[in-house]
Design an enzyme around this catalytic site. Structure first.
Site, mmCIF file in Angstrom:
data_model
loop_
_atom_site.group_PDB
_atom_site.id
_atom_site.type_symbol
_atom_site.label_atom_id
_atom_site.label_comp_id
_atom_site.label_asym_id
_atom_site.label_seq_id
_atom_site.Cartn_x
_atom_site.Cartn_y
_atom_site.Cartn_z
ATOM 1 C CG HIS A 1 0.253 6.105 -0.912
ATOM 2 N ND1 HIS A 1 -0.906 6.597 -1.460
ATOM 3 C CD2 HIS A 1 -0.086 5.636 0.311
ATOM 4 C CE1 HIS A 1 -1.907 6.410 -0.604
ATOM 5 N NE2 HIS A 1 -1.434 5.834 0.468
ATOM 6 C CG HIS B 1 -1.744 1.223 1.421
ATOM 7 N ND1 HIS B 1 -3.105 1.241 1.234
ATOM 8 C CD2 HIS B 1 -1.414 2.492 1.780
ATOM 9 C CE1 HIS B 1 -3.570 2.464 1.459
ATOM 10 N NE2 HIS B 1 -2.556 3.249 1.791
ATOM 11 C CD GLU B 2 1.936 3.403 3.781
ATOM 12 O OE1 GLU B 2 2.085 4.510 3.219
ATOM 13 O OE2 GLU B 2 0.955 3.148 4.498
ATOM 14 C CG HIS C 1 -7.490 7.303 4.840
ATOM 15 N ND1 HIS C 1 -7.047 8.585 5.015
ATOM 16 C CD2 HIS C 1 -6.382 6.549 4.601
ATOM 17 C CE1 HIS C 1 -5.732 8.615 4.911
ATOM 18 N NE2 HIS C 1 -5.311 7.398 4.652
ATOM 19 C CD GLU D 1 -5.115 6.175 1.499
ATOM 20 O OE1 GLU D 1 -5.316 4.980 1.798
ATOM 21 O OE2 GLU D 1 -4.018 6.712 1.672
ATOM 22 C CG ASP E 1 -9.526 10.871 5.830
ATOM 23 O OD1 ASP E 1 -8.284 10.888 5.824
ATOM 24 O OD2 ASP E 1 -10.216 9.968 5.310
ATOM 25 C CE1 TYR F 1 -3.547 10.122 0.206
ATOM 26 C CE2 TYR F 1 -3.330 11.633 2.050
ATOM 27 C CZ TYR F 1 -3.484 10.353 1.563
ATOM 28 O OH TYR F 1 -3.584 9.301 2.438
HETATM 29 ZN ZN LIG Z 1 -2.554 5.361 2.257
#
Ligand SMILES: [Zn+2]
Length: 509
Positions: free
Chosen positions: A339, A335-336, A424, A359, A419, A350
Site C-alpha cells: 500500500h 500487503h500493508e 476489498h 487492494e 467498503d 482508495y
Molecule cells: Zn489492504
C-alpha cells in the site's frame, strides 16, 4: 488488509465521483525522433489537453518515464495525470492519457483553507486529538459539465475506536461535500537508538525459530535493524492505541516468550519484505530512498486488523478466534507495505475501481513475496493468521475469490457504496486475473497459459510503477498490464498473450 473490521465499512455512504473519462493507453511510434528533453516531448504531445507540470522523470529498461500532473493556473486537477515513455531516439513510445476534461470551471472561491478545515473537522466528528492535523490543498475537481475549485482535506486519527484517515473534497464555492473516502496514511516519523548491531533470536507467531538484527544500547537490545535502508524498527503499543508505542527492548537478545512472538514476526517479516523488494525489483524501501520501516505490534486489545498509516505498519493481536497476531503472516506484512509503495507510485485513489486495483495489487505482490521467500506459498491471503482454529482457510482467495464471497468476473462486480465502493470485494476480479496469469487455468471458457508467479509479479510491478494513475479503472489496468508484459517480454511474447487472455477470462476489456 481491512475486511473483517473495516473503517471503510463504517464509512457507509459514499458519493461516487463524477470524473470524466478513464485513462487511455496508446503505444507505437507516436512522435518523430527529437533532441528535446523527454519531459518536453511528452508535454508537447498533450499540450492540447491543457497545462501540465512534471512530477517524475526517471530512466528504466524501456526508456525515460515521465509523469505529468495536469493543472489549471497552477492548481492541480484531481486525478489528471499523464504518463509517457520516451525511447533513446527521443520518440514517444507509450502514453497513458488520464487528463480530465475540465468543463465550465466555476471560478468562485468563497471558502478559506481555514474554513475548509473547520468544516472537515465538524464532518469527521472526532472529538479528541488528531495524530496528523488536517491539511487542505486547493484543487480543481472535474465534475461532469461543471468543474469546481475544491479543497482536498485529509487528517489522520489513530487514538480512537477505529483509526482512520478521511479525505474530504469540499466545494470551495458552496462548501458542499463533493466526495469522501477513508484511507490511512502519513504519520510522523520515528527515531531509534544509537548502538551496536547484534543478531537476536526468537520464536515467531507460527512457532518457528528466527534470527534477526537488533541494536544494543545501554543494557537493552532493541528491535532495530540498522543494516537495511534507514532501518527497520519494531515497537510495542502495549495493548493501547498510542502510536508508535516504545521501541521494543529486550534484556538478553532472546525473544522467546508468548508476548514476544508478535514482535519477532513483525520484525522478521518486515525484513523479508524489504529484502524481497530490494532483491526482486531493486527497490530500496517503499519510497525507493531507504525510508525506515516501522512496525507496531500489540495495538489496542483483541484488534482484528492491520493497517499502514504512512510511516508504519500497525498490527492488532486478533481476538484469538477470527485472527491471531496479525504480524504473523508474511503476505499480510507485504500487503500493508505494498500500500505504501502504491502511494509513492501509481497513487491509486482508495475508492471504486482504482481502490479495488490498489487492494488487489497489495494482495498480488504480497503473494509474490510469499512465493519468493519460499515458505507456506499458496494463493490465499492471510491464511497464516486467519481463524487460527480452522486449517486451510484465509481472508481472501486469489485462485477462487468466490469461495469467500468475492466476485471473480466483471459481470459480478459489486456496485454498492459499502467498503469505499467495494475495494476489498472487486479486488477479487483482479486477483483472479493475476492468478490466471501466474498459475494458468480456464475460467468462463477462456484458457490462460500460466507464465509463473515471478513473471506475473514483474508485470504487475511494472504496471504499478509506470502506467497506472490515481483514477485508473479496470479497463486502464488491462492496458497497463498488457503493455508492461509487452515491454518486458516482447509485443508478441507468450507473456503478453497470457496477460490479455487473463483479462478476457474475467470480463475486463
Ligand atoms: Zn489492504
Amino acid at each position: 488488509m481491512k475486511k473483517v473490521v473495516s473503517t471503510s465499512l463504517i464509512a457507509g455512504v459514499l458519493l461516487v465521483p463524477q470524473l470524466v473519462g478513464a485513462a487511455e493507453l496508446k503505444s507505437g511510434t507516436l512522435t518523430k525522433p527529437s533532441e528535446s528533453a523527454p519531459t518536453t516531448i511528452v508535454k508537447e504531445y498533450v499540450k492540447s489537453k491543457g497545462e501540465f507540470k512534471t512530477i517524475e522523470s526517471k530512466s528504466d529498461k524501456v526508456g525515460k518515464v515521465v509523469k505529468l500532473q495536469q493543472t489549471v493556473d497552477g492548481v492541480p486537477v484531481f486525478g489528471g495525470v499523464v504518463v509517457g515513455v520516451v525511447d533513446e531516439a527521443g520518440q514517444l513510445k507509450t502514453v497513458v492519457d488520464d487528463a480530465k476534461s475540465v468543463k465550465n470551471l466555476h471560478k468562485s472561491i468563497k471558502l478559506t483553507e481555514k474554513k475548509a478545515i473547520a468544516s472537515y473537522k465538524k464532518l469527521v466528528g472526532h472529538k479528541g486529538a488528531y495524530e496528523l492535523e488536517p491539511e487542505a490543498e486547493l484543487i480543481v475537481y472535474p465534475k461532469g459539465d461543471k468543474s469546481v475549485y475544491a479543497y482536498q482535506v485529509t487528517g489522520t486519527i489513530l487514538e480512537a475506536e477505529e483509526p482512520s484517515r478521511w479525505t474530504y473534497f469540499i466545494d470551495a464555492g458552496t462548501g458542499e461535500v463533493l466526495n469522501k473516502f477513508d484511507q490511512l496514511a502519513h504519520a510522523r516519523p520515528t527515531n531509534g537508538v544509537t548502538g551496536t548491531t547484534y543478531t537476536g533470536t526468537g520464536i515467531d507467531v507460527l512457532g518457528y525459530s528466527q534470527t534477526f538484527k537488533t541494536t544494543k544500547s545501554g543494557s537493552y537490545y532493541y528491535l532495530q535493524d540498522s543494516t537495511r535502508g534507514k532501518g527497520i524498527y519494531t515497537y510495542d503499543a502495549k495493548n493501547r492505541t498510542t502510536l508508535p508505542g516504545s521501541l521494543w527492548a529486550d534484556v538478553d537478545n532472546v525473544l522467546n516468550t508468548t508476548y514476544d512472538r508478535a514482535a519477532v514476526s513483525a520484525h522478521v517479516n518486515a525484513t523479508k519484505t524489504y529484502d524481497f523488494y530490494k532483491n526482486t525489483y531493486g527497490r530500496n524501501s517503499y519510497d525507493n530512498a531507504g525510508a525506515a520501516l516501522n512496525s507496531t505490534v500489540h495495538y489496542s486489545r483483541s484488534y482484528n486488523n492491520a493497517f499502514w498509516d504512512g510511516s508504519k505498519m500497525v498490527y492488532g493481536d486478533g481476538d484469538g478466534q477470527t485472527f491471531t497476531y496479525l504480524s504473523g503472516a508474511l503476505d499480510v506484512v507485504a500487503h500493508e507495505l505494498t500500500h505504501a509503495i502504491t502511494e509513492y507510485t501509481a497513487g491509486l485513489i482508495y475508492q471504486n475501481e482504482s481502490g479495488a486495483i490498489n487492494e488487489a495489487v497489495s494482495d498480488i505482490l504480497g503473494t509474490v513475496a510469499e512465493y519468493s521467500v519460499g515458505t507456506n506459498f499458496d494463493w490465499l491471503v492471510g491464511e497464516d493468521i486467519y481463524t487460527p482454529g480452522v486449517a486451510g482457510d484465509g481472508l481472501r482467495s486469489m485462485a477462487n475469490p468466490a469461495a469467500y464471497g468475492d466476485p471473480d468476473h466483471y459481470s459480478k462486480r459489486y456496485t454498492g457504496t459499502q467498503d469505499n465502493g467495494g475495494v476489498h470485494i472487486n479486488s477479487g476480479i483482479v486477483n483472479k486475473a493475476a492468478y490466471l496469469l501466474g498459475n494458468g487455468g480456464s475460467h468462463y471458457g477462456v484458457s490462460v497459459q500460466g507464465v509463473g508467479v515471478m513473471a506475473m509479479g514483474d508485470i504487475y510491478y511494472r504496471a504499478l510503477n509506470v502506467y497506472l494513475t490515481p483514477t485508473s479503472n479496470f479497463s486502464s489496468l488491462r492496458q497497463a498490464v498488457v503493455q508492461s508484459a509487452k515491454d518486458l517480454y516482447g509485443a508478441t511474447s507468450p507473456q503478453a498473450v497470457s496477460a490479455a487472455k487473463s483479462f478476457d477470462a474475467v470480463g475486463i476489456y
